[in-house]
Structures are given as structure tokens and as C-alpha cells.
Design a protein around this motif. Sequence first.
Motif, short mmCIF file in Angstrom:
data_model
loop_
_atom_site.label_atom_id
_atom_site.label_comp_id
_atom_site.label_asym_id
_atom_site.label_seq_id
_atom_site.Cartn_x
_atom_site.Cartn_y
_atom_site.Cartn_z
N UNK A 1 0.69 -1.26 0.03
CA UNK A 1 0.01 -0.08 0.09
C UNK A 1 0.90 1.33 -0.07
N UNK A 2 1.78 1.24 0.76
CA UNK A 2 2.93 2.50 1.15
C UNK A 2 3.60 2.39 -0.38
N UNK B 1 3.23 6.02 -3.31
CA UNK B 1 4.14 6.87 -4.02
C UNK B 1 4.06 6.76 -5.52
N UNK C 1 -7.08 0.80 0.19
CA UNK C 1 -7.11 0.96 1.64
C UNK C 1 -8.00 0.02 2.17
N UNK D 1 -7.77 -3.64 4.54
CA UNK D 1 -8.51 -3.64 5.79
C UNK D 1 -9.41 -4.66 5.93
N UNK E 1 -1.12 1.66 8.11
CA UNK E 1 -0.82 2.42 6.84
C UNK E 1 -1.93 2.72 6.02
N UNK E 2 -3.29 1.80 6.24
CA UNK E 2 -4.22 2.29 5.24
C UNK E 2 -4.91 3.46 5.67
N UNK F 1 -3.45 6.70 5.07
CA UNK F 1 -3.86 7.19 3.91
C UNK F 1 -5.10 7.75 3.86
N UNK G 1 -4.78 11.16 5.50
CA UNK G 1 -4.10 12.19 4.65
C UNK G 1 -5.05 12.65 3.50
N UNK G 2 -5.96 11.97 2.87
CA UNK G 2 -7.05 12.46 2.34
C UNK G 2 -7.97 12.93 2.79
N UNK H 1 5.63 6.50 14.96
CA UNK H 1 6.41 6.45 13.75
C UNK H 1 5.43 6.37 12.50
N UNK I 1 5.01 8.43 8.96
CA UNK I 1 5.76 8.06 7.74
C UNK I 1 4.81 7.99 6.68
N UNK I 2 3.67 7.49 6.99
CA UNK I 2 2.75 7.11 5.80
C UNK I 2 1.91 8.43 5.28
N UNK I 3 1.51 9.44 6.47
CA UNK I 3 0.75 10.49 6.01
C UNK I 3 1.54 11.32 5.41
N UNK J 1 4.46 10.48 3.37
CA UNK J 1 4.72 9.87 2.16
C UNK J 1 6.21 9.72 2.27
N UNK J 2 6.48 8.96 3.64
CA UNK J 2 7.98 8.45 4.06
C UNK J 2 8.78 9.34 4.37
#
Lengths: 284, 315
Positions: A237-238, A242, A255, A259, B138-139, B142, B145-146, B249, B253-255, B257-258
Amino acid sequence: MQENAVAGSPVWRSVKAVLTHVLLMFGAIIMILPLYWMVATSLKTYPETLAYPPKFIPSIPQFINYVDAWYSQTHFARYFYNSFYVTIVTMVTEVIMTIFASYAFARMKFLGKNILFGLFLSTMMIPGEVLLVPNFITITKLNWYNTYAAMIVPFTVSVFAIFLLRQHFLQIPFELQEAAYLDGAGHTRFLFQIMLPLSRPPIATIALLKFIGSWNAFLWPLLVTQSAELRTVPIGLMSLMQDEGLKYHIWMASATLAMIPVLVVFLAAQKQFLESVAKSGLKG
Amino acid sequence: MKFGATLGKWLDMPVGTTRWTWRKFWADTSLAYLFLLPSLAVIGLFSLYPVVKAFTLSLTNYFSPRVPAEFVGFQNYREILQDPLFWKSVKNTAIYVVGTVPITILLALGIAMLLNRKIHLRAFYRLAYFVPYVTTAVAISMVWAWIFHDQWGLLNYMLGWFGIPAQKWLLEPKWTMFTICVLAVWKGLGYTVVLFLAGLQNMDRELMNAARIDGANENQVFRHITWPMLSPTTFFITITAVINSFKVFTELFVMYGGRPGPLREGITIVFYIYEKAWDDHVMGYASAAAYILFFMVLAVTVFQFWYARKRVHYS
């Protein structure tokens, strides 16, 4: 009469009940909204995601987005396979090891028991992130870098799970053990024939906790894998994030897909699970 | 025989333990170690050994298994403590701890108290508040972030209803820790609610009802009965929440983009360790930073135990 003295007049009571529901419902909507928004966006067309004001309900649900999400990353099927593989192997191994360890700590007299148990518990005070570097070096020395073993083995023991199951084992009457012993059953038979059938709920909780934790794991699998063939869903996903630029409907579909397994497993067992989580706090 | 008696006393064996029970004891000991061996091996290799290993590494300039590391004493520690970026990561982590733990506890306690009565839909509420806790970090990062998107995000749209101008949540450094805290409170709230609810339901209601009949109002009941009786639960929640928030962390990291936030302004301690070890490959140095984190968590935990000594009431 006494009820009223405690809870107030009937009118005030119903006003309070309504207020309680308004507050709780407002909170619940906020909690669910991000998940709703994820699913709603995942069913929109690309132009619809950029509409302003945003649409809360997609005009025509675009289920095709899920197909696109699945194929946008050539490896998505592979990521799912890897995640399931790592999660299930970790979970099963952990459950078996936890059963034996908890039984020893709960029901056996042996040399060094208290010292060992203290040693186990003390590891709960160490934040796992502190151990990333030395564990990474250990993994490379074992030649486990970029293997399933690297993602599985370090997580097959959870001291918290051992603690939880030991508490449960301690509550089972000791008379049962003596009776079994007099009938000629040793520890192993007693464990499998009497203790385990009585311990399904805590074992299910331990398995569920591990399933969720393992499926959601990110940092460690990211560090110890390199090739796409071995990567799990969160890492896939990550990388999607990108690669894909600005296609939010595809992100949200991915996503959601990522899940679904944890949500399904959690919803199926939620009642049992929430009770065990509640108990874990009482004992702490 | 003397040794046997002492050992027996130490092991809590019954007085007059016979040769036969001793034989059983030793048989049990070997079986117990057989049962514990797998767990012990994993814990030893991946939890206990690395504690020692991280410390010895932190005294070297280790960066690759192929290059022999040199002993540098406390040089790494000195350098870290002089690195402004490290202090920024400490500051951000502290902001995160302070910005999530008290709010989560207050909100969760309030919600748990509302839920701690016979009301309709209780199971639904409990579930709704808990679901975020099991979501994949992670999901869900995202998704947030949206939601935080400056042009098309849900948050700016909804704030517009109240006349609040749109903010560049993900682009301006001043909002970085705020966005992470919002996500963390949202994700962790339900877990804390469930723990508080269990604590409340485990309490003796007679005492509270007795106080009410004696004329105590709800505030007095809460301050003098509920809150003190709930203190072990509150203490457990605080300790674990603080330890966990030091590890922030993945969401960051995800929100972002690393990256550790826009202009690297949102760096946290674990992010600092991650960058040192896996971007700069100075693993000895990263181990030293990890050890500093370890001691900070330990110090805060010890402080909390000390502070709680007189304020936590175990019945």
C-alpha cells in the motif's frame, strides 16, 4: 421512592437519556466517518473525488475501482498471499508456544520459575523500537534477511499473551489436576484433555490479537524484506501511495481491500474480544 | 539433606518432602523447561540479548557487518546530545505524548461514564468507538491524509460550515504534530473507553448509592468515590499509553509519504533512529539514540510509579 432519590425525577431522567444519546451518537459518527469516507471515496469516479462541495454518496457506485486497485499493482495478489501466510503462521505458532509456556508458569513447580517469569515480564517494559537495530543485525547474521522467517519468528512470543493465558489457567480449580493425577494423567494429558477445552475464549482472544497485530505490522516487515515477492499488504500500500499520484478513488479502494481481513475477523469475534481486552486492563 | 531442606523451603515445597516427591519435582522441572524452551529461545534472542547488544553497539561506530566496528566509548551519546535534530525529535515526541495521552484519557473517561448505565444501543456505541483501534495503520493513515487534503479534503470542507478558513494541514509544518495527534486520538480512543468501562463496571455500586442517599451530589460521588476507586485502571492506562506514544512512527511515515513531515519539521525519536540506521547507516549511533529513548521511557515510567504511590488506591 429510593430509585428516585438516586436517579432524580422521571422528567430529568429522560432528558438525561436523550442528551446522553445525542452526545454518544455524535461521537460515534465522528469515529465512523473516516471509515465511511474511505468506502464512499472508493466508489466514486475520479472527477467525483475532486468535486466541491464533496459528495457524501457516490452517484453511481463504481465497484470497478476495486478491480482497478487490485490490478494497479501487479503484486497485490502476492501481497495478500504473503500477509495471510505470515499472519497465520505467526498466529498458530504463537498460540501453541503460549499454551505450553502459560501452563508451565501457572501449573508446574520447577526450579527458577519466579526468576524466569520476572525475566519474561521485564521484557514488556522495553519499547520494541529500541531493539530494531540489534535485531536487524541478528536477522542478517542468521541469513534471514528477505525471508518469511524474519517476519515471523521474532513475533511468535508475546509476553502479554502468556500473562493473559496464565491468569486464566490459574483460575481453573487445582482439585481437577489432583484428580487427573490420581487417574494417572500427567501434565501433558491434563493440559490437552482438561485445560484446553476450558480455555477456548482466552485462546481465541490471543489468536485474534496476534492476527490483527501481524496483519497491520509495518516497520519491521519493511526493514527485513527487499523483494516485492515477500512484501506484505501494508508495505505494498505504501508503495502504491508513492506510485499512483493523485488517484484518490484507487487509493481508498486499496485501503479498503487492505483492511477487509482484519475488520471481518474483528467483527466476527468482537463481543468476545472486547470482553477480553476489558479484562486485561483490570488485571494490570 | 540440609541442602534439600533449604531448597525445599525456598521452593515452597511441603514440609517432610519425600524422595518420591523430589523425584517428581525434578521430572516436572525438566518438563517445564521443555515447555518453555521455544518461548525462552525467542525471548532470549529477540528481546533480552538485543538489550545488551544495543548497548555494546552504541559504544562503537558500527555501520556494516562487513566492516569491523571500532570502540568509541560514549562518543555517539555526546554527538546525539549535541545534535539539534535530535532535540527537535525529542520536542516533537513530547508534544505528541502531551497532545494525545491526557485528551484520550479525558474523552475516554467521559464516554465510558456515559456508557456505564443501562442504555439502548450500548453494544453499538462500544463497537463504533473501538473499530478504529483495529484498523491497519498504513491504510488508515492514507485515509486521513485524504481527509486532511488542503483542496479536496473532508476536514476543510466541514470546517467551512463553521466559517473556518481552509488550512494546508499537510503542507505547513505548524500542523504536522496536530494532524498526527488527531489520528492517534481517533485510533486509540476506543481501546481506552473499553478499559475504563471495565473499570467502572467492576466497581461496587452499593457505595455510590449509599453516598447518594446520604445526600452527596454527582460531583461529590465522582470526586470522592468513583475517581479514587478507578485509580488503578487510570494508572494502568496512563503507563501503557505513555510508553506507546513514545514509539510514534508509522502514521507520520505514511501520512507524509515516507518523510518526517514537511521540511522535516515533524521528526520524532523513532523516526530519528530509523533515519540514522537505515538512511545514514550509522547503526552504532542509532543504537545510542535508541538507548537514550529507552532511558527516557524508563525515567518517565519510574516517575509515574513514584507519583502514583499515594494517589492510586488498590482495594
